[in-house]
Every structure is written in C-alpha cells, then in structure tokens.
Write a protein that holds these residues in place. Sequence first.
Motif, PDB file in Angstrom:
ATOM      1  N   SER A 129      30.241  45.271  25.579  1.00 11.02           N
ATOM      2  CA  SER A 129      29.603  46.143  24.572  1.00 11.02           C
ATOM      3  C   SER A 129      30.279  47.513  24.500  1.00 11.02           C
ATOM      4  CB  SER A 129      28.121  46.320  24.888  1.00 11.02           C
ATOM      5  OG  SER A 129      27.968  46.841  26.202  1.00 11.02           O
ATOM      6  N   MET A 130      30.743  48.016  25.662  1.00  9.21           N
ATOM      7  CA  MET A 130      31.422  49.313  25.701  1.00  9.21           C
ATOM      8  C   MET A 130      32.702  49.263  24.858  1.00  9.21           C
ATOM      9  SD  MET A 130      33.177  51.099  29.045  1.00  9.21           S
ATOM     10  CE  MET A 130      34.565  49.950  29.118  1.00  9.21           C
ATOM     11  N   TRP A 131      33.436  48.158  24.979  1.00 12.77           N
ATOM     12  CA  TRP A 131      34.681  48.028  24.218  1.00 12.77           C
ATOM     13  C   TRP A 131      34.394  47.880  22.719  1.00 12.77           C
ATOM     14  CZ3 TRP A 131      38.867  49.572  26.441  1.00 12.77           C
ATOM     15  CH2 TRP A 131      38.940  49.539  27.847  1.00 12.77           C
ATOM     16  N   GLU A 133      31.979  49.123  21.107  1.00 20.14           N
ATOM     17  CA  GLU A 133      31.612  50.468  20.634  1.00 20.14           C
ATOM     18  C   GLU A 133      32.869  51.305  20.363  1.00 20.14           C
ATOM     19  OE1 GLU A 133      29.319  53.939  22.890  1.00 20.14           O
ATOM     20  OE2 GLU A 133      28.230  52.026  22.970  1.00 20.14           O
ATOM     21  N   ARG A 134      33.812  51.268  21.295  1.00 16.97           N
ATOM     22  CA  ARG A 134      35.064  52.023  21.114  1.00 16.97           C
ATOM     23  C   ARG A 134      35.872  51.491  19.929  1.00 16.97           C
ATOM     24  NH1 ARG A 134      36.906  52.617  27.489  1.00 16.97           N
ATOM     25  NH2 ARG A 134      35.038  53.759  28.138  1.00 16.97           N
ATOM     26  N   ARG A 153      36.955  61.456  30.695  1.00 17.93           N
ATOM     27  CA  ARG A 153      37.016  60.377  31.692  1.00 17.93           C
ATOM     28  C   ARG A 153      38.268  60.495  32.559  1.00 17.93           C
ATOM     29  NH1 ARG A 153      35.712  57.227  27.572  1.00 17.93           N
ATOM     30  NH2 ARG A 153      37.823  56.410  27.307  1.00 17.93           N
ATOM     31  N   ARG A 190      39.718  44.370  27.901  1.00 17.10           N
ATOM     32  CA  ARG A 190      38.334  43.879  27.752  1.00 17.10           C
ATOM     33  C   ARG A 190      38.209  42.429  28.249  1.00 17.10           C
ATOM     34  NH1 ARG A 190      36.954  42.449  21.761  1.00 17.10           N
ATOM     35  NH2 ARG A 190      38.397  40.811  22.392  1.00 17.10           N
TER      36      ARG A 190
END
Length: 263
Positions: A129-131, A133-134, A153, A190
């Motif tokens: 999900s993080m990827w 989003e990016r 980061r 990912r």
Amino acid sequence: MRQFINANQIKIAYQIDGPENGPPVFLSNSLMSSLEMWDRTLPALTDRYRVIRYDTRGHGQSEVTPGPYSIALLAEDLVALMNALGIKKAHFAGLSMGGMICQYIGANYPESVLSLSLCDTASEMPPRSMWEERFAIVRSQGIAGLVDGTIKRWFLNDFIEREPDQIERVRKMILATPVEGYLGCASAVRDMAQSTMLLKIKAPTLILLGRQDPACTYEQSTVLHRLIPHSSLIAIDQAAHLSNIEKPAEFNHALRGFLDSVA
C-alpha cells in the motif's frame, strides 16, 4: 567523466576511477539517485581500488525502458556491464536498491563475487500500500511530489539543517530521476522477496547502515546478518538512510576496512 556502453540490450552510463590494475569494486545506487551519490565514498577507495560506478536502468543517464522492472533484471544489467568491461570477479557494494541488486548477484552469480557490502538495505520492502501511494503521487505530481518526504527519510534533521549544500545536490539528483525509471525500479523494490535467497550467499559480506534509518531499518539489517553466512554488521550512529553521505568518515572507514580485510 561518464562513459556509455551497451549491455543487456540497453545503454548504461558508468564511470571508472582508480588504478587500472586495482581490484574492481562496483558501486550500485539507490532508488531516485545516480552514480553521483557515491561522490563522498570515492576518495576512500581510489588509491587502491578500481571503482566502477554506474546509473541503474531508468536512472541518471542510463536508458529508460518500459516498466515494471525486477531486481533480477537490474542484477542482470550489472552482470552484463561487468562482462562488457571484461571483468571476471569484483567486490560489489550497493545502498538501498543497490544493496538489493547486490544480494541477488551474491546468491545467483557467486563465481563473480569477491565480497558484498550491503548498505542501508533490506531483503523485503512491505507494505504494498505504501508503494501504491507513492506511485499515485508520482503519476499526479511527478517526482517533485516525493522530494521532501524522501529527504526526510534519507537524512536526520540536524544534517538537513547543517549541510544545505549537500541537501541541494541530493534534491537535484532526485528531481532528475525520470518518472518511468522511478516507477520501473520502485516496482522491482515493491515486489522483491529475497530473504530465503540470502542463505545461498557464500561471499564475505558486510552489512552497513545508519542506525536511525527509517527506510531500511536496523531490524531489517539484522535479518540479512542472520541469514547470510560469513556476514558482519556495523551500524553508524546518528545516520539515517543515505549514511554514506550523512556520515562519510564512518561509512568510508567501515567499507574500506572491510574491503582491505577481504583483499
């Protein structure tokens, strides 16, 4: 100065420094960077080692091809570059995505590897999900939409405040990343699942990271250390993800010491 060579059916940009007869060391860059990310590492190596930096597919001045890519494909690029340059065995050092590529080479091309230095990296990078989003941010805003979050980061706040010139250089490097190259390589990161593969690595291995790295954490490094035989782990205090830029003296001392011990 960058040179260009055709390898694995793409044009790869690379740069060589150091003595012609020195033991070869390949340096593999992170996502959203180019071979310039190693500028602060170079002076620690080039008196003895033949250092080959290159731009990963879709980054810097290397060719951008349609994605998604895989870590296997990016590793094949590096092996093809090595073959095109007529190098049979080398030391490999990679940071973040570069470290993921080096893991794959260590496990699948053992005959080519003198040593591995796996810096601020991991064998798996959830959650998906993080990827996603990016990717959505990049598709709507371009790479510029990721710059500020990435810098936060990559570096601790005091470094961001203390070294604005370095941060500006890094910002420009991130912004120069082609969108399609980012999406292709980020898909490879990912989708990566390399933990079981680590057991196949037989070369001497250094795992090196910034202790405060929020992107590839100390816990993820301990997984590498636990699963790779003949590995050692060094954590640099007060450093985040790009520990080679944030704490160059400590990073260089650890990397050079390891390479010398193997060579």
